[in-house]
Structures are given as C-alpha cells and as structure tokens.
Design a protein around this motif. Structure first.
Motif, PDB file in Angstrom:
ATOM      1  N   ARG A 103       0.857  -1.190   0.000  1.00 26.86           N
ATOM      2  CA  ARG A 103       0.000   0.000   0.000  1.00 26.86           C
ATOM      3  C   ARG A 103       0.894   1.242   0.000  1.00 26.86           C
ATOM      4  O   ARG A 103       1.983   1.244   0.582  1.00 26.86           O
ATOM      5  CB  ARG A 103      -0.957   0.002   1.188  1.00 26.86           C
ATOM      6  CG  ARG A 103      -0.309   0.062   2.543  1.00 26.86           C
ATOM      7  CD  ARG A 103      -1.401   0.143   3.629  1.00 26.86           C
ATOM      8  NE  ARG A 103      -0.838   0.293   4.952  1.00 26.86           N
ATOM      9  CZ  ARG A 103      -0.533  -0.709   5.769  1.00 26.86           C
ATOM     10  NH1 ARG A 103      -0.728  -1.962   5.358  1.00 26.86           N
ATOM     11  NH2 ARG A 103      -0.031  -0.475   6.971  1.00 26.86           N
ATOM     12  N   ARG A 104       0.457   2.289  -0.620  1.00 24.39           N
ATOM     13  CA  ARG A 104       1.293   3.456  -0.879  1.00 24.39           C
ATOM     14  C   ARG A 104       1.350   4.370   0.341  1.00 24.39           C
ATOM     15  O   ARG A 104       0.653   5.391   0.421  1.00 24.39           O
ATOM     16  CB  ARG A 104       0.761   4.222  -2.089  1.00 24.39           C
ATOM     17  CG  ARG A 104       1.852   4.976  -2.848  1.00 24.39           C
ATOM     18  CD  ARG A 104       1.292   5.486  -4.154  1.00 24.39           C
ATOM     19  NE  ARG A 104       2.256   6.237  -4.923  1.00 24.39           N
ATOM     20  CZ  ARG A 104       3.051   5.724  -5.840  1.00 24.39           C
ATOM     21  NH1 ARG A 104       3.009   4.419  -6.076  1.00 24.39           N
ATOM     22  NH2 ARG A 104       3.900   6.489  -6.521  1.00 24.39           N
ATOM     23  N   GLU A 105       2.203   3.993   1.303  1.00 23.21           N
ATOM     24  CA  GLU A 105       2.432   4.821   2.480  1.00 23.21           C
ATOM     25  C   GLU A 105       3.775   4.448   3.084  1.00 23.21           C
ATOM     26  O   GLU A 105       4.393   3.445   2.709  1.00 23.21           O
ATOM     27  CB  GLU A 105       1.321   4.655   3.507  1.00 23.21           C
ATOM     28  CG  GLU A 105       1.216   3.265   4.079  1.00 23.21           C
ATOM     29  CD  GLU A 105       0.099   3.175   5.116  1.00 23.21           C
ATOM     30  OE1 GLU A 105       0.423   3.212   6.324  1.00 23.21           O
ATOM     31  OE2 GLU A 105      -1.073   3.070   4.717  1.00 23.21           O
ATOM     32  N   ALA A 106       4.259   5.274   4.004  1.00 21.78           N
ATOM     33  CA  ALA A 106       5.559   5.038   4.634  1.00 21.78           C
ATOM     34  C   ALA A 106       5.459   3.847   5.574  1.00 21.78           C
ATOM     35  O   ALA A 106       4.727   3.882   6.564  1.00 21.78           O
ATOM     36  CB  ALA A 106       6.004   6.286   5.389  1.00 21.78           C
ATOM     37  N   LEU A 107       6.209   2.790   5.262  1.00 26.19           N
ATOM     38  CA  LEU A 107       6.132   1.549   6.023  1.00 26.19           C
ATOM     39  C   LEU A 107       7.445   1.157   6.682  1.00 26.19           C
ATOM     40  O   LEU A 107       7.447   0.546   7.747  1.00 26.19           O
ATOM     41  CB  LEU A 107       5.699   0.393   5.099  1.00 26.19           C
ATOM     42  CG  LEU A 107       4.360   0.526   4.394  1.00 26.19           C
ATOM     43  CD1 LEU A 107       4.204  -0.593   3.372  1.00 26.19           C
ATOM     44  CD2 LEU A 107       3.233   0.475   5.412  1.00 26.19           C
TER      45      LEU A 107
ATOM     46  N   HIS B  81       8.449   6.602  -1.572  1.00 22.18           N
ATOM     47  CA  HIS B  81       7.066   6.448  -1.150  1.00 22.18           C
ATOM     48  C   HIS B  81       6.919   5.592   0.116  1.00 22.18           C
ATOM     49  O   HIS B  81       5.938   5.756   0.858  1.00 22.18           O
ATOM     50  CB  HIS B  81       6.231   5.822  -2.272  1.00 22.18           C
ATOM     51  CG  HIS B  81       5.913   6.759  -3.391  1.00 22.18           C
ATOM     52  ND1 HIS B  81       6.758   6.940  -4.463  1.00 22.18           N
ATOM     53  CD2 HIS B  81       4.861   7.601  -3.585  1.00 22.18           C
ATOM     54  CE1 HIS B  81       6.230   7.836  -5.292  1.00 22.18           C
ATOM     55  NE2 HIS B  81       5.089   8.256  -4.781  1.00 22.18           N
ATOM     56  N   HIS B  82       7.857   4.676   0.368  1.00 17.84           N
ATOM     57  CA  HIS B  82       7.640   3.704   1.446  1.00 17.84           C
ATOM     58  C   HIS B  82       8.597   3.841   2.621  1.00 17.84           C
ATOM     59  O   HIS B  82       8.452   3.111   3.607  1.00 17.84           O
ATOM     60  CB  HIS B  82       7.714   2.283   0.875  1.00 17.84           C
ATOM     61  CG  HIS B  82       6.603   1.971  -0.079  1.00 17.84           C
ATOM     62  ND1 HIS B  82       6.721   2.150  -1.440  1.00 17.84           N
ATOM     63  CD2 HIS B  82       5.340   1.523   0.132  1.00 17.84           C
ATOM     64  CE1 HIS B  82       5.584   1.791  -2.023  1.00 17.84           C
ATOM     65  NE2 HIS B  82       4.734   1.421  -1.093  1.00 17.84           N
TER      66      HIS B  82
ATOM     67  N   VAL C 112       9.960   5.872   5.937  1.00 19.17           N
ATOM     68  CA  VAL C 112       9.512   6.910   6.853  1.00 19.17           C
ATOM     69  C   VAL C 112      10.430   8.121   6.671  1.00 19.17           C
ATOM     70  O   VAL C 112      11.531   8.009   6.130  1.00 19.17           O
ATOM     71  CB  VAL C 112       9.554   6.413   8.312  1.00 19.17           C
ATOM     72  CG1 VAL C 112       8.653   5.201   8.502  1.00 19.17           C
ATOM     73  CG2 VAL C 112      10.986   6.075   8.737  1.00 19.17           C
TER      74      VAL C 112
ATOM     75  N   GLU D 273       8.244  14.186   1.669  1.00 22.43           N
ATOM     76  CA  GLU D 273       7.225  13.281   1.126  1.00 22.43           C
ATOM     77  C   GLU D 273       7.014  13.574  -0.364  1.00 22.43           C
ATOM     78  O   GLU D 273       7.128  14.727  -0.792  1.00 22.43           O
ATOM     79  CB  GLU D 273       5.899  13.448   1.872  1.00 22.43           C
ATOM     80  CG  GLU D 273       5.937  12.992   3.324  1.00 22.43           C
ATOM     81  CD  GLU D 273       6.128  11.498   3.486  1.00 22.43           C
ATOM     82  OE1 GLU D 273       5.988  10.757   2.484  1.00 22.43           O
ATOM     83  OE2 GLU D 273       6.448  11.069   4.612  1.00 22.43           O
TER      84      GLU D 273
END
Length: 475
Positions: free
Chosen positions: A307-311, A370-371, A373, A426
């Motif tokens: 999923r397109r978020e900071a992981l 994109h991923h 933090v 970001e």
C-alpha cells in the motif's frame, strides 16, 4: 545555586570536552568514515575530527563526545578495532611526553590509584617490534604517576601506546610518524564478521553477501532496535541477518521461487540439493533472532504490492547486476508487441523478461521515496564500469538526499559503489513530473550495458591472474 550550576557545567564539560581516539581496521577503508558518521547521527552527535584528520589514516581523533557516545559507537562498529580516551599525542617522544604532562591530573588520577591494577600495551601500525623494544617504550613512560600494581591477565585499567608508521609497507621509517597514548575504553564488533561468516551459515547461495559488508550496510542505514527493515532483492537473507543483530524486524521479497523456499540445487560444493530446513528463517534461528523475522514473499520488484504509504525505517538491498544472477521481471500483456495482421499463432505472455539496470534503480528510488519513513535510509549497491565513472551515474530522486558514496574495487575496470540516501520530504505530484523531465533524476542508460562491458573487460585482460568476480546478487 549559581555555584552548584557552575559545578554541574564543569562536570559535564569534563565528561564531554575530551578527545577520543579510534583505531580503525585497515580494510574497507572507503566505508569507515560513513559508518562512524552514521553511528554518531543515531545519537544526534556531529562528526568533529581533529584538524590534521586524514581519511586513509588508521587513527581517528574525535572531539565533543562523551565516553558513553564512544561506547555506543563501539557496540556496533565493524570498521573500528578499539577506542581510547586520548591522554597525549605527538610526532616525537618529547612531544608525546609534553602532551601527557599537560593532560589534567584530575582526569588521570581515578585510574592510577594504589588499589587498582593496570597494564600497558604497545601497538604499532605497519611495523613489528621485538619484545625488548616494546618494553623499552613502556619504561620510557615512567614519568606517569602510576601507583597501582601491574596485572597482565585481568587488570582494572588498560592503557595503550600506539605508533603510526604510515601505510606504505615497502617504505617503513625507523621512527613513527605519530604517537598516541590513552586509556582503553572498548573494542569494536569485529568478532561479528567471524561469528556470522557465510562459511558457517546454514543457508547460503551463490551471491550471499559477505558478513562484514552486511553489517556495514546495516550501520550505514542506521538500523536500530524495533525498526522495520525491507530488502526487495532478499536472496538468502544475508542483509536481514545483519539487521536482526541490531534489533530490527525484517522482511523481504524476491522473484526467485527456489531461493525463497530453499529449494533446488545447493550452492555448497559437497551437496547436490538443498536440505528441508535451508531457508532464511533457519539462518535467523541459527543466530537466535528468529523472533524478529516478519516474512519473505515471492514478488517482482517492478510490480507494486505494498500500500502506498511510509512503512519501512530502512531499505537495504543488493540488486542483481546480470553477472552471476540475471536481471529479470515477470512478463506482462502490456509488454507484448502487437503481432502483424497475418500472424496466425497463439498469443503468449512470457514468464520473465529482461529488467534493465537503469529501470531497477529508478524503480528502487521511487519505491524508497514512497515507502520509507521520514529520515529513513536507502542503502544499495550500484555496479560501475570504472573507465566511464562519473558522478552523474549515481541515481537521484527529489525526495532523497545522497549521504555517502563508497567504492569497493573488483578489478581495474569494474567496481561497485555502496550508495546511502536519506528521505528528506514526502513525494508530491511535481516530483513525479521532475523524475520524467529533469535529466538529474532520469535513469542513467549507460548502466544497461554493464554486463557487456564487464565481460568485454575480461577478454581484454592479459596475464595469468584471475579477475575477482563481483559478488553480484540480490542481497
């Protein structure tokens, strides 16, 4: 109140306003300072070397740190052998003595008490001294007010006289270029290189990453306890093993089914097929870090599965270069060229297709933007054809800043560079446009011909010497 405040400030200054000496290992020279800088940045401390600092020197003097800062560095570094509180230094014996006599006595006396035991070691870089000469150098330090007893086996305090005879083994001077004397504080983690050697590992592959370089990568990435670390070209998981050592949780993906499942032919010379328990999880179990294993998946790095978020707190990887492991991705209907109108055969989607190096690194940087933090780091290897190397070959991204660029040389014409980048912002819509239009962020197409240049260079070499093959791999 005022006097108490001044007293506390003086005590704090006495603990931090000291100079410390790091004795660095004389291998992986290009990687040493970025590792030390990364370990300092974990603690929020700046890199403040002495004025006559030289990057190639095996001795590094640092200012503005506390003993706790130094111990924290030595608890992780594989590039430094030992650390000392520096009491004195100089080019000559007289300069060293003068420097030692100027060192504040209140800092020395706690370690020179009558009830304590001590020993003095002599270390010489690039020169071997006979026992008699070592004793003579120790006796020359009799002006120091040692009151305790000598204990060579288990002393309370260890002191060291270190002498630098330069780095040229063919031109060793009679007298050292520089001398240091200090109190030993701690040793680095060089033992991890031996204890985690690939030769002793349960599950390995043709391209398993050297243990020392794996720990260096983890330190460059500032991996710490409870971080989540991801390797998109995980292979046999050497990088995951190193990250777990520092307390991180780990996961990874790879396109190779056999590697992920530990199936197929073994990479060991005396074993034809892999055993039933040869897998990445078994490697972590071997080192007591299985509880930090999240999972590994069969996946194509060119396809979006997250999923397109900071992981992730860090992304650490060694992509394939096309030498010992092919650069490939899964086939797709979008990649099929429309057949001619008179074509009567069946349509076919290829199982795998070529994955160009320029696309691999472009996708990797975009994924990290994109991923990761904010403040998270991307650490990866970039293959280089040395005759054509220039700074423009290093992939860039508007959301990532370049932290370090270290070279590991394979031969006169090939090397690979360890690139460390940090997420600074970001992603926004204009960043995607910049990656397409700004030549600074576009993929360097010259990387795509690395395989051809590598083998072309091999055929041009003359003489019986075998070239060192790069440990090209996916970890």
């Amino acid at each position: 109140m005022y006097l108490q405040s001044r007293s506390n400030m003086a005590l704090q200054c006495s603990r931090t306003c000291r100079q410390y000496l790091l004795h660095l290992a004389h291998d992986n020279i290009d990687f040493r300072l970025p590792e030390i800088k990364a370990l300092l940045s974990i603690q929020g401390k700046p890199f403040d070397p002495s004025e006559n600092f030289k990057e190639t020197s095996p001795f590094l003097r640092l200012n503005g740190l506390s003993e706790d800062n130094i111990r924290n560095i030595m608890a992780r570094t594989v590039c430094a052998k030992s650390a000392f509180e520096l009491w004195g230094h100089g080019k000559t014996t007289d300069e060293l003595k003068s420097s030692l006599l100027k060192y504040p006595s209140e800092r020395m006396l706690p370690f020179l008490q009558e009830e304590s035991t001590y020993k003095i070691n002599v270390y010489t870089f690039n020169k071997t001294l006979v026992f008699k000469d070592r004793i003579k150098k120790i006796d020359a330090l009799d002006f120091l007010p040692f009151q305790g007893k000598v204990n060579l086996k288990d002393p309370d305090h260890v002191f060291c006289l270190l002498e630098d005879y330069g780095t040229d083994p063919n031109n060793i001077p009679e007298e050292p270029f520089y001398r240091y004397f200090g109190r030993w504080i701690a040793d680095g983690q060089r033992d991890l290189i031996r204890s985690h050697s690939v030769k002793k590992r349960h599950f390995i592959g043709n391209t398993s990453m050297d243990a020392g370089l794996s720990f260096i990568m983890a330190n460059h990435a500032r991996v710490k306890e409870h971080d989540l670390v991801y390797d998109p070209f995980v292979g046999t998981g050497s990088l995951l093993v190193a990250c777990c050592q520092f307390g991180a949780y780990v996961c990874g993906t790879d396109i190779d089914y056999n590697t992920i499942h530990g199936a197929g032919k073994s990479s060991r010379t005396n074993q034809k097929w892999r055993g039933p328990d040869e897998n990445i999880r078994a490697n972590l179990r071997q080192y007591g870090t299985e509880r930090q294993y999240v999972d590994v998946l069969i996946s194509d790095a060119s396809k979006a599965i997250w999923r397109r978020e900071a992981l992730f707190d860090a992304i650490i990887t060694d992509p394939p270069y096309g030498i010992r492991e092919s650069t490939r991705r899964t086939g797709s209907h979008k990649d099929i060229i429309k057949p001619p109108e008179d074509f009567c055969g069946e349509s076919h989607v290829p199982v795998s297709m070529e994955y160009r190096l320029s696309d691999i690194f472009s996708d990797l940087l975009n994924f990290a933007a994109h991923h990761l933090v904010m403040g998270g780091r991307l650490v990866y290897w970039l293959p280089i054809y040395r005759p054509e190397y220039c700074e423009e070959m290093i992939p860039l991204h508007p959301c990532l800043s370049l932290i370090s660029n270290c070279e590991q040389v394979f031969s006169t014409h090939t090397s690979r560079r360890l690139i460390t980048m940090e997420k600074k912002k970001e992603p926004e819509e204009e960043d995607a446009l910049a990656c397409l239009t700004d030549p600074r962020y576009g993929p360097y197409q010259g990387l795509d011909s690395f395989r051809e240049k590598y083998f072309s260079g091999l055929t041009k070499r003359s003489g019986p010497e075998e070239p060192r093959t790069p440990p090209d791999g996916r970890e």
